[in-house]
Enzyme design. Structure first.
Site, short mmCIF file in Angstrom:
data_model
loop_
_atom_site.label_atom_id
_atom_site.label_comp_id
_atom_site.label_asym_id
_atom_site.label_seq_id
_atom_site.Cartn_x
_atom_site.Cartn_y
_atom_site.Cartn_z
CG ASP A 179 -2.22 0.84 0.91
OD1 ASP A 179 -2.17 1.69 -0.01
OD2 ASP A 179 -3.24 0.67 1.61
C1 NOJ Z 1 -3.97 3.98 0.10
C2 NOJ Z 1 -5.16 3.09 0.20
O1 NOJ Z 1 -5.12 2.37 1.42
C3 NOJ Z 1 -5.31 2.10 -0.94
O2 NOJ Z 1 -6.55 1.47 -0.84
C4 NOJ Z 1 -5.14 2.78 -2.26
O3 NOJ Z 1 -5.27 1.84 -3.30
C5 NOJ Z 1 -3.79 3.46 -2.30
N1 NOJ Z 1 -3.74 4.45 -1.25
C6 NOJ Z 1 -3.50 4.11 -3.64
O4 NOJ Z 1 -4.27 5.24 -3.82
#
Ligand code: NOJ
Length: 763
Positions: A296
């Site tokens: 993430d």
């Molecule tokens: C953080 C989020 O937790 C995740 O779900 C997302 O895909 C990413 N950012 C990218 O934007």
């Protein structure tokens, strides 16, 4: 020249300096030719320097050229890209923009490896569909599949190869704002929606120019955040992890999800980005998953904050060893791992395996063969928000609505009423209906409730409007005007709830009450004595016991996307009959959280008449609305379950027949739900678990018999020794229109010892 290259036409041309894009087809259309895939991937790997390998694992946000939602603030990265230091971008959107970057990757880098472009396409791209929790309320996975298919078609035309969706986290604490992004509290419903969304995004052929890769996220137990506070610690047992949190991920993997994303949280002291047990032992070794795992956003770097890495080098070392293949945004793999390898703190083999997975991912997307197929300026102009997509969004909106209360048939409303007063700031807000992950959705495309109502009513009807109160302010000065407007009307449509940015990432709430002065507004309107229809908008179930007590009609409408206003008006005025069901238990007050239908019985199950039982002193232990609850403008009866046998063996299946009758005067939908209870286990078992459901439409007076088939797989769980088994003994089968109002029958699973039930994608 090494042998694999010399055997490969791809390699010969690549060595001659031509881009891989220009090569004859090396990829099979389908994924069956694994041997060719492996040869292809290994042939590239053999030629890569360590720096190029780490570059493939590197995914910055934005290219300094164009950005999408969520960031992209970094300066231009062209030099890094030309050096082979970037394998993927996120948050770069647009056919021309992605094409230009892709051209650099395939023409100017030494190995001509194409980029893969990722973006959060969560519930639509330009055509915004209902938020995922809302779609789950449809109890119709095919609806989610269709929505994802349309989103993929639009996103692919605009240069997106890969979405960070579906979010498949089980959520049992509505304070957690990300509950809006998933399918709710139930593992079975969650697995079906996960699989449907994967199928929708990826289509039948992942190499197709309108298919995008899916990501099952966030692996795992992210929804178990303590206190419902986003990013917080989860401390679930291995059994709960496997029985509750993992099934939707398994469903996504079985449906072919090309990638997984690690979750921000820790589980019992181990942050997912450093969790080799989760990412390698379970995902790779038990499930045989051969897709790619992405971190993430800065998840690798965050291992320092978690306190398991002393510095950024150790963070990268832990993550690569755990099984995180691609590093989203931290840039620690590309900056730190070469030195770690030299010092013997990171294994070359782990890096090679991660690169293989990234290359395989790109190969499966067809990027080596057709790196520009998904970035097509002409299609980008024509594919967005087509009339067919809008129609699908309207249908999705209608089917996601849940009727929570309808006293004395307040709904549907007549279209020829004299005056309809629409009250509430949310009613006129075209942005809010797009939800929090609206991708490239535009507010000018969206139909707010007020507009939907205006379009739906007869020419004789006057529609008046007053904001009254706003969810983000405690200002009550508008209430008097709202009351004045309401007094002059025949009916009040009160649109209240949350703004879209009160749910989703980093949007947790400490209460589930109506925010701002909206409850005061509701009280003031109630005092007028006029009939009131409450239209709720929210990204989580709200504790609305006051509304339930006082208001004659309540519709749960989530955030329904570009066609929200039309879909809601269809239901308000009876052009559509609501048939959605709550995919999550609604508490009476936040203090009941966590509250979910498949709880354990405890040694002292709640009994209002007995003091020493598991309940509250000040409120009932029951929810406001049970899981699976939802009404209709018609009425149904669901008969008792009829079982094909009272005893089954491990290889048998059990058929459960149920009669459903529409006893009202309108056509309508009912979702017949089947739950199972294992009466006695080696470990405690939930009081009931959803195992089948079917949404069906019946004409007035129509009666139908539906048959569900259960097998021993539906009875499996992790036993005392952590083996996945079904245990012989007696079971209850429950059927009904929700998890509360059920009728039951019993059967016995024969045998003297546990029956192993391995995870296996097909039954
Ligand atoms: C953080 C989020 O937790 C995740 O779900 C997302 O895909 C990413 N950012 C990218 O934007």
């Amino acid at each position: 020249m090494s042998t694999p290259w010399s055997l490969s036409a791809v390699a010969l041309i690549a060595l001659a300096g031509a881009p891989l894009a220009a090569l004859p087809a090396q990829q099979p259309a389908r994924l069956t030719n694994r041997a060719a895939e492996t040869r292809f991937v290994d042939s590239i790997l053999a030629r890569m320097t360590l720096a190029e390998k780490l570059g493939q694992l590197n995914q910055p946000s934005g290219a300094g050229i164009a950005t999408g939602p969520g960031g992209g603030e970094r300066a231009t990265r062209m030099a890094d890209l030309r050096r082979g230091g970037i394998g993927s971008f996120l948050n770069v959107v647009g056919a021309d923009t992605t094409r230009a970057l892709q051209r650099i990757a395939v023409e100017e880098t030494r190995l001509h490896i194409p980029l893969v472009f990722g973006l959060d396409v969560i519930h639509g791209f330009r055509t915004v569909f209902p938020v995922p929790l809302g779609e789950a309320a449809s109890f119709d996975p095919s609806l989610a599949e269709r929505a994802a298919r349309i989103a993929a078609t639009e996103a692919a035309a605009a240069g997106i190869d890969w979405t960070f969706a579906p979010m498949v986290d089980i959520a049992r604490d509505p304070r957690w704002g990300r509950i809006v992004e998933g399918a709710g509290e139930d593992p079975y419903l969650g697995a079906l929606f996960a699989a449907a969304r994967v199928r929708g995004f990826q289509g039948k052929d992942l190499t197709a120019s309108d298919a995008i890769a899916a990501t099952a996220k966030h692996f795992a137990a992210y929804g178990a955040a303590e206190g419902g506070r986003d990013y917080n610690v989860a401390d679930v047992s291995e059994r709960t992890l496997r029985d509750v949190y993992l099934p939707p991920f398994y469903g996504a993997a079985c449906a072919g999800a090309a990638t997984f994303m690690a979750s921000f949280n820790e589980i019992a002291g181990v942050p997912s980005h450093a969790n080799r047990h989760l990412l390698t032992d379970i995902l790779r070794n038990e499930w045989n998953y051969d897709g790619m795992v992405v971190s993430d956003y800065t998840g690798v770097w965050e291992l320092i904050n978690h306190g398991v890495a002393a510095d950024s080098a150790q963070a990268a070392e832990l993550a690569i060893h755990a099984g995180v293949d691609m590093d989203m945004v931290s840039e620690l793999y590309v900056r730190k791992l070469a030195a770690s390898v030299a010092a013997g703190r990171a294994r070359q083999a782990d890096i090679d395996e991660a690169v293989r997975r990234v290359l395989r991912f790109k190969y499966r997307l067809g990027l080596f063969k057709a790196p520009y197929a998904r970035r097509d300026a002409a299609r980008e102009r024509t594919a967005m928000l087509t009339p067919a997509s809008r129609a699908a969004a309207r249908e999705a909106a209608r089917r996601s609505i849940v009727l929570l209360k309808n006293e004395q048939s307040t709904l549907p409303l007549r279209k020829d009423l004299g005056t309809v007063a629409v009250i509430g700031a949310l009613a006129a807000d075209s942005n809010v209906v797009l939800g929090n992950w609206g991708a490239l959705g535009r507010r000018e495309d969206a139909v707010p409730v007020l507009d939907g109502i205006r379009r739906a009513v007869s020419s004789r009807t006057t529609v008046t409007y007053a904001a009254g109160a706003n969810p983000t302010s405690s200002d009550t000065t508008g209430i008097a005007e709202a009351v004045r407007v309401a007094r002059a009307a025949d009916v009040i449509v009160l649109v209240i709830g949350e703004t879209a940015d009160m749910s989703a990432e980093a949007e947790s709430r400490s209460t589930l009450d109506l925010p701002g002065a909206q409850q005061q507004l509701a009280n003031a309107l109630h005092a007028t004595g006029k009939p009131i229809v409450v239209v709720l908008m929210n990204g989580r179930p709200l504790a609305i016991d006051r509304l339930q007590e006082t208001m004659p009609a309540i519709l749960e409408t989530w955030f329904l996307g570009v066609e929200a206003g039309n879909g809601i008006a269809d239901v308000l005025f009876g052009d559509a009959n609501p048939g959605g069901k709550m995919p999550v238990t609604t508490p009476r007050v936040v203090g009941q959280v966590p509250i979910y239908y498949d709880h354990k019985n405890t040694g002292r199950p709640p009994d209002p008449a007995v003091k020493w039982t598991s309940k509250y002193w000040d409120i009932p232990f029951t929810p406001l609305y049970p899981f699976g609850f939802g009404l209709s403008y018609t009425t149904f009866t669901i008969g008792a379950p009829r079982l094909s046998a009272t005893t089954i063996g491990s290889a048998d299946s059990l058929r459960v027949a149920v009669d459903v009758t529409n006893t009202g005067t309108r056509a309508g939908d009912e979702v017949v739900q089947l739950y199972v209870r294992d009466d006695v286990g080696s470990v405690t078992r939930p009081v009931m678990q959803l195992r089948r459901f079917q949404r069906l439409t019946l004409a007035p007076g129509e009666r139908r018999t539906i048959t569900f088939t259960l097998s021993v797989r539906d009875l499996a769980f992790y036993d005392l020794a952590m083996r996945r088994v079904a245990e012989p003994g007696t079971f209850h089968v429950f059927v009904g229109p929700n998890s509360r109002d059920v009728q039951s029958a019993t059967f016995t699973l024969r045998g003297t010892r546990s029956i192993p039930v391995p995870d296996k994608c097909s039954p």
